[in-house]
Design an enzyme around this catalytic site. Structure first.
Site, mmCIF file in Angstrom:
data_model
loop_
_atom_site.group_PDB
_atom_site.id
_atom_site.type_symbol
_atom_site.label_atom_id
_atom_site.label_comp_id
_atom_site.label_asym_id
_atom_site.label_seq_id
_atom_site.Cartn_x
_atom_site.Cartn_y
_atom_site.Cartn_z
ATOM 1 N N TYR A 1 0.870 -1.232 0.218
ATOM 2 C CA TYR A 1 0.027 0.188 0.095
ATOM 3 C C TYR A 1 1.014 1.382 -0.143
ATOM 4 C CZ TYR A 1 -3.943 2.972 1.026
ATOM 5 O OH TYR A 1 -4.912 4.054 1.087
ATOM 6 N N LYS B 1 1.353 3.756 -3.450
ATOM 7 C CA LYS B 1 0.726 5.146 -3.344
ATOM 8 C C LYS B 1 1.892 6.205 -3.383
ATOM 9 C CE LYS B 1 -3.655 4.386 -2.518
ATOM 10 N NZ LYS B 1 -4.645 4.793 -3.524
#
Length: 279
Positions: free
Chosen positions: A174, A178
């Protein structure tokens, strides 16, 4: 037929039909044609029904953004409806809802596909906003890894060492994906500038959506909510607040803003950098 030609409205594309995507569609969609995309046909139909009942001109396209051909179909559909003025990419997965491999496919590859493909239909005035996350600001990557994430051709991204090193760690996936959103937007800004178009990211903090609820209910949720108290915000953000940030970045007040990230997190990242006591 009354003999009058149907007016072609400006088009807004929103990927992700969840709480944030629906809020953004409402904020930007007045007087425009909204093309709403989601991988879930059920969720897409529910949001389409709600928006249609509220008077929006909206069309749904089932789209898995990790599939480049599906994104190409979405872009062609949007361009066929009129001038694409705004594209807002909210589709994404979190560690509480998906394994690392899926997070990489959707968050990293999906965003890269959206940036690449919509460049081909962008015209002067088009603004693309990719919704990233404050988690991207926490990724600890070398300058070399960041450059590779920014500039490597999309189809070769999965083979980068910084990506293969993630393994099965969904949280790491994640944060890295991102951060890759920020970097891909920075690298794309030159090509979009040459079209008279713009591309940016928005990085929300904890926002009251179904995804955030899943995170709050996960093992890290107590820690996450405590940080909101400690940083002084004392609450989560709302989808409407993210929609306002997106409206700014797609509107006339931000014409000199491109290739950058807008952090919308209630001051949490600033608190972590300057005030959190080191463990």
């Amino acid at each position: 037929m009354d003999g009058q030609q149907t007016e072609r409205r400006d088009v807004v594309v929103v990927t992700g039909a969840g709480g944030m995507g629906a809020s953004i569609a409402r904020r930007l969609g007045g007087g425009r044609t909204v093309i709403l995309a989601d991988a879930s046909e059920r969720r897409l139909d529910e949001t389409l029904g709600a928006l249609t009942a509220e008077g929006y001109a909206v069309r749904g396209v089932v789209t898995d953004v990790s599939d480049r051909s599906a994104v190409e179909k979405l872009a062609a559909t949007a361009a066929g409806e009129g001038r694409v003025t705004a594209v807002v990419h909210t589709a994404g997965l979190s560690p509480a809802t998906a394994p690392a491999e899926a997070i990489i496919d959707v968050n990293m590859m999906g965003t890269a596909h959206v940036i690449d493909v919509f460049e081909t239909v962008a015209t002067r005035g088009t603004s693309l906003v990719c919704v990233s996350s404050m988690a991207g600001h926490y990724a600890q990557l070398s300058r070399e890894d960041e450059f590779a994430l920014a500039t490597t051709p999309t189809d070769r991204l999965p083979g980068l060492g910084v990506v293969t090193a993630i393994g099965a760690d969904a949280t790491s996936a994640y944060c890295v994906t991102k951060r890759s959103n920020h970097l891909r937007v920075q690298a794309a800004a030159l090509a979009w500038n040459r079209l008279g178009a713009r591309v940016n990211t928005v990085s929300p903090g904890v926002v009251s959506t179904a995804m955030a609820k899943a995170e709050a209910d996960s093992a890290s949720g107590v820690h996450m909510m405590k940080m909101l108290e400690d940083c002084g915000a004392g609450r989560t953000g709302t989808p409407g607040e993210i929609a306002e940030a997106v409206a700014f970045l797609t509107g006339p007040g931000s014409l000199y803003i491109t290739g950058t990230d807008l952090l919308v997190d209630g001051g949490q990242a600033a608190w972590i950098r300057c005030h959190r006591t080191a463990a």
